[in-house]
Design a protein around this motif. Structure first.
Motif, PDB file in Angstrom:
ATOM      1  N   VAL A 161       0.825  -1.205   0.000  1.00  0.00           N
ATOM      2  CA  VAL A 161       0.000   0.000   0.000  1.00  0.00           C
ATOM      3  C   VAL A 161       0.862   1.260   0.000  1.00  0.00           C
ATOM      4  CG1 VAL A 161      -1.708   1.314   1.332  1.00  0.00           C
ATOM      5  CG2 VAL A 161      -1.962  -1.165   1.074  1.00  0.00           C
ATOM      6  N   PHE A 162       2.015   1.191   0.645  1.00  0.00           N
ATOM      7  CA  PHE A 162       2.899   2.356   0.702  1.00  0.00           C
ATOM      8  C   PHE A 162       3.407   2.757  -0.686  1.00  0.00           C
ATOM      9  CE2 PHE A 162       2.788   1.265   5.116  1.00  0.00           C
ATOM     10  CZ  PHE A 162       3.057   2.440   5.798  1.00  0.00           C
ATOM     11  N   GLY A 163       3.341   1.837  -1.633  1.00  0.00           N
ATOM     12  CA  GLY A 163       3.743   2.163  -2.989  1.00  0.00           C
ATOM     13  C   GLY A 163       2.864   3.216  -3.634  1.00  0.00           C
ATOM     14  N   LEU A 164       1.635   3.386  -3.138  1.00  0.00           N
ATOM     15  CA  LEU A 164       0.744   4.399  -3.702  1.00  0.00           C
ATOM     16  C   LEU A 164       1.310   5.806  -3.533  1.00  0.00           C
ATOM     17  CD1 LEU A 164      -2.745   3.035  -2.548  1.00  0.00           C
ATOM     18  CD2 LEU A 164      -1.865   3.129  -4.894  1.00  0.00           C
ATOM     19  N   TYR A 165       2.103   6.012  -2.485  1.00  0.00           N
ATOM     20  CA  TYR A 165       2.700   7.337  -2.297  1.00  0.00           C
ATOM     21  C   TYR A 165       3.650   7.688  -3.442  1.00  0.00           C
ATOM     22  CZ  TYR A 165       0.884   7.149   2.478  1.00  0.00           C
ATOM     23  OH  TYR A 165       0.060   7.078   3.561  1.00  0.00           O
ATOM     24  N   GLY A 166       4.144   6.674  -4.134  1.00  0.00           N
ATOM     25  CA  GLY A 166       5.032   6.904  -5.255  1.00  0.00           C
ATOM     26  C   GLY A 166       4.381   7.632  -6.417  1.00  0.00           C
ATOM     27  N   LEU A 167       3.054   7.772  -6.397  1.00  0.00           N
ATOM     28  CA  LEU A 167       2.374   8.533  -7.443  1.00  0.00           C
ATOM     29  C   LEU A 167       2.863   9.975  -7.514  1.00  0.00           C
ATOM     30  CD1 LEU A 167      -1.306   7.281  -6.918  1.00  0.00           C
ATOM     31  CD2 LEU A 167       0.195   6.759  -8.848  1.00  0.00           C
ATOM     32  N   GLY A 168       3.470  10.452  -6.433  1.00  0.00           N
ATOM     33  CA  GLY A 168       3.976  11.823  -6.431  1.00  0.00           C
ATOM     34  C   GLY A 168       5.031  12.068  -7.494  1.00  0.00           C
ATOM     35  N   ILE A 169       5.830  11.046  -7.839  1.00  0.00           N
ATOM     36  CA  ILE A 169       6.917  11.235  -8.811  1.00  0.00           C
ATOM     37  C   ILE A 169       6.394  11.401 -10.239  1.00  0.00           C
ATOM     38  CG2 ILE A 169       8.931  10.140  -9.863  1.00  0.00           C
ATOM     39  CD1 ILE A 169       9.655   9.087  -7.100  1.00  0.00           C
ATOM     40  N   PRO A 170       5.557  10.479 -10.760  1.00  0.00           N
ATOM     41  CA  PRO A 170       5.028  10.731 -12.109  1.00  0.00           C
ATOM     42  C   PRO A 170       4.178  11.994 -12.191  1.00  0.00           C
ATOM     43  CG  PRO A 170       3.959   8.818 -11.100  1.00  0.00           C
ATOM     44  CD  PRO A 170       5.129   9.166 -10.255  1.00  0.00           C
ATOM     45  N   LEU A 171       3.520  12.326 -11.099  1.00  0.00           N
ATOM     46  CA  LEU A 171       2.722  13.549 -11.099  1.00  0.00           C
ATOM     47  C   LEU A 171       3.618  14.786 -11.174  1.00  0.00           C
ATOM     48  CD1 LEU A 171       0.018  14.897 -11.028  1.00  0.00           C
ATOM     49  CD2 LEU A 171      -0.046  14.604  -8.544  1.00  0.00           C
TER      50      LEU A 171
END
Length: 410
Positions: A161-171
């Motif tokens: 679930v913590f991988g969802l925070y990685g959306l910040g990089i492509p954004l």
């Protein structure tokens, strides 16, 4: 302004990350507590602790955004959001994990300060009010969608679930392309966003800002009664809605013997009602009855529904009342932010809107603490009545006559 505007889509996606921060942790808290061997009561702090650092740092980051430019703050904030968020999975005890949540709150503050500042710079008049309503709608929908996604991923392994925070990089990459890569074709001068006055304001707004523009510093601006009133209203509304999120499930469980599915349905319909009103009704209401009366209408609706809830003992009666509460909340919040944006001078808009966000999250952090005292020394109905009184205070404050903004004396 429409959904083909890539700038708006970027800002809406960024705003959704603010809601995601705590929302995706809620479904996996029991598994995390068992795996990392800390108390479930402690685990609750992981969801709300970032509210505190967000509240403290967002106003400061708003000042920074006004000085260096909103986009120059947004991009590193998105990257830090991803790094601090993902790093939580590497922590194997409660205290280090709580520290990552604090840092995540600071990154959230940068996203909020830059995002709201950009909305205020890029859109004016009705378009700005609608854009802010879309942001409020996105935050509401994110609180519904992200927990569902996290719950599904958590069935595989809660660590994922913590991988969802990685959306910040492509954004962050998308934002860079939209705001820097395409600025020649769109005519957008990124550096000027933090300093240039907008030339598309209506004559009414221009006359208002002719007075406000004389206010040169944040210290002067925050002495203005109308600004302080709106900030107080944001705090009271945020405290009211967070109280409902915390105590309505307790009421449904103890008084109605509801299961988690029923509780989830009620909270989702409340959020859905807020999203619908924010997106489609707020602008029309403001145009017909004005900002003050729109805020009063929303606050009274929230208050009446909160006062009614202790008398409802069946799902079929509670559900429509929860939807009405969502309507009231969806009316008030975007109108308050739009009012703040209209009152702020161009060079301090990020500062003012970020302060509003900070005040809101501070109220959400304090709400369960203060109302917990009421609950401990009284009962659940008293909590609802107290919260109803808080909500109606927002309406009463907006019955007060507006005082024109004048430069505060040094």
């Amino acid at each position: 302004m429409n959904f083909s505007d890539s700038r708006l889509l970027v800002l809406l996606a960024a705003s959704s990350l603010i809601a995601m921060t705590g929302a995706i942790l809620a479904p996996i808290l029991p598994e995390m507590a068992n795996s990392l061997h800390f108390e479930t009561a402690q685990a609750g702090n992981l969801i709300s602790f970032h509210f505190l650092t967000l509240a403290i740092f967002t106003p400061l980051l708003g000042i920074l955004a006004d000085r260096i430019g909103q986009i120059r703050l947004l991009l590193p904030s998105l990257i830090c959001y991803a790094v601090f968020g993902i790093s939580g999975v590497l922590m194997h005890s409660f205290t280090p994990l709580l520290a990552t949540r604090a840092l995540l709150g600071i990154a959230n503050g940068g996203i909020a300060a830059a995002g709201l500042g950009l909305v205020s710079k890029l859109y004016q008049g009705e378009a700005r009010a609608q854009a802010i309503a879309y942001v409020a709608t996105t935050l509401t929908l994110a609180n519904i969608v992200y927990p569902l996604i996290a719950g599904w991923i958590g069935t595989i392994d809660w660590h994922f679930v913590f991988g969802l925070y990685g959306l910040g990089i492509p954004l962050a990459l998308w934002a860079a392309v939209v705001f820097y890569g395409s600025r020649q074709s769109t005519g957008l001068n990124v550096e000027a966003l933090s300093t240039q006055k907008d030339t598309e304001k209506s004559s009414a707004e221009s006359s208002q800002n002719a007075t406000v523009s004389e206010v040169a510093t944040p210290a002067q601006l925050f002495r203005q009664p109308q600004i302080l009133k709106l900030l107080l209203c944001l705090a009271l509304v945020s405290a009211s809605v967070y109280a409902l999120i915390v105590y309505l499930p307790i009421y449904m469980k103890t008084d109605m013997s509801s299961n988690t599915v029923s509780i989830g349905i009620v909270l989702a319909t409340k959020a859905g009602g807020a999203a619908l009103v924010s997106a489609f009704l707020v602008r029309r209401l403001v145009k017909q009855i004005g900002e003050s009366w729109t805020i009063i209408l929303g606050a009274v609706t929230m208050s009446l529904t909160l006062a009614t809830m202790p008398y409802l003992h069946q799902m079929q009666t509670l559900l429509p009342v929860a939807i009405l509460f969502g309507f009231g909340f969806g009316i008030v919040v975007p109108t308050l932010y739009s009012s703040l944006a209209e009152l702020a001078p161009d060079n301090l808009q990020s500062t003012v809107l970020a302060t509003g966000t900070g005040v809101s999250f501070l109220a959400q952090f304090l709400s369960p603490i203060l109302l917990g005292f009421v609950f401990t020394h009284s009962n659940l109905p008293t909590v609802f009545y107290t919260t109803a009184l808080v909500a109606v205070t927002v309406g009463l404050l907006n019955l007060l006559p507006k005082r024109s903004l004048v430069p505060a004396e040094e």
